[in-house]
Design a protein around this motif. Structure first.
Motif, short mmCIF file in Angstrom:
data_model
loop_
_atom_site.label_atom_id
_atom_site.label_comp_id
_atom_site.label_asym_id
_atom_site.label_seq_id
_atom_site.Cartn_x
_atom_site.Cartn_y
_atom_site.Cartn_z
N ARG A 211 0.86 -1.19 0.00
CA ARG A 211 0.00 0.00 0.00
C ARG A 211 0.89 1.24 0.00
N PRO A 212 0.63 2.21 -0.87
CA PRO A 212 1.44 3.43 -0.86
C PRO A 212 1.43 4.13 0.50
N SER A 213 0.38 3.90 1.31
CA SER A 213 0.31 4.51 2.65
C SER A 213 1.24 3.81 3.65
N ASN A 214 1.78 2.65 3.29
CA ASN A 214 2.61 1.87 4.23
C ASN A 214 4.07 2.30 4.08
N THR A 215 4.35 3.48 4.57
CA THR A 215 5.69 4.07 4.35
C THR A 215 6.77 3.29 5.09
N THR A 216 6.43 2.66 6.21
CA THR A 216 7.41 1.86 6.95
C THR A 216 7.91 0.70 6.09
N ALA A 217 6.96 -0.03 5.52
CA ALA A 217 7.34 -1.18 4.68
C ALA A 217 8.08 -0.69 3.44
N ILE A 218 7.63 0.39 2.85
CA ILE A 218 8.27 0.89 1.62
C ILE A 218 9.73 1.25 1.90
N ARG A 219 9.98 1.85 3.06
CA ARG A 219 11.39 2.18 3.39
C ARG A 219 12.24 0.92 3.48
N LEU A 220 11.68 -0.11 4.08
CA LEU A 220 12.42 -1.38 4.17
C LEU A 220 12.71 -1.94 2.78
N TYR A 221 11.69 -1.96 1.91
CA TYR A 221 11.87 -2.53 0.57
C TYR A 221 12.90 -1.73 -0.23
#
Ligand SMILES: CC(C)(COP(=O)(O)OP(=O)(O)OC[C@H]1O[C@@H](n2cnc3c(N)ncnc32)[C@H](O)[C@@H]1OP(=O)(O)O)[C@@H](O)C(=O)NCCC(=O)NCCS
Length: 164
Positions: free
Chosen positions: A115-125
């Protein structure tokens, strides 16, 4: 004179998920997502032979990951760390473990949706070398209808995990 008490580091293990783990996995899943996977979905993932792994800390289930492999591509379908264990590098370790498994199986690329709102996960990826390659419109259920998914890809050939 009394000796200082020995400080024992908790034992952290990544191992294949078993059917017996599913109850604990689902408890973490329900407390982590607004629209969690059901117990049946995890059982199906095990039944069809997806790569399903758990991380335990002192034998307690702390994180899990689910990935499918096929046609030269890995699809990371779920990655989740129990709230009490977050921000201690476990998400990173589980993702690295899945990437290594996919590369060892000869997969050329790894994909995932987030989800674009899931900034925590996006930073990890992004930290582990994924980059956005597309958007799936209305992919996710959301409180106010549907939410898009960002599609991220990481090339696995010559797989080197970026160091922290
Ligand atoms: C996303 C998730 C798996 C991260 O797991 P984690 O164990 O907390 O993450 P780590 O401690 O390994 O952190 C790795 C990187 O993620 C990012 N990150 C982790 N927590 C963060 C936070 N609270 N804020 C911003 N970035 C964060 C950072 O880039 C971090 O690297 P750094 O420590 O070098 O800055 C975890 O938050 C989670 O399970 N969330 C709920 C389920 C979920 O959204 N899964 C992803 C679905 S696509």
């Amino acid at each position: 004179m009394a000796t200082a008490p020995e400080l024992l580091a908790p034992e952290v293990v990544i191992r294949p998920m078993r059917v017996a783990d599913v109850v604990d996995v689902v408890a973490i899943e329900r407390s982590s997502y607004q629209f969690p996977w059901s117990e049946g979905i995890f059982r199906d993932c095990l039944r069809v032979g997806y790569v399903c792994r758990v991380m335990t800390v002192s034998r307690q289930l702390a994180a899990y990951g689910v990935m499918s492999l096929g046609a030269g591509e890995a699809h990371i379908l779920n990655l989740c760390v129990a709230e009490v264990h977050r921000c201690h590098g476990m998400g990173r370790r589980m993702l690295e473990s899945l990437i290594e498994r996919a590369a060892a199986a000869g997969m050329g690329d790894a994909y995932l949706e987030v989800r674009p709102s899931n900034t925590t996960a996006i930073r990890l990826y992004l930290a582990l070398g994924f980059e956005q390659v597309g958007v799936r419109r209305g992919y996710y259920q959301a409180a106010s209808g549907r939410e898009d998914a960002a599609v991220l890809k990481r090339v696995l050939r010559g797989c080197e995990i970026p160091s922290t």
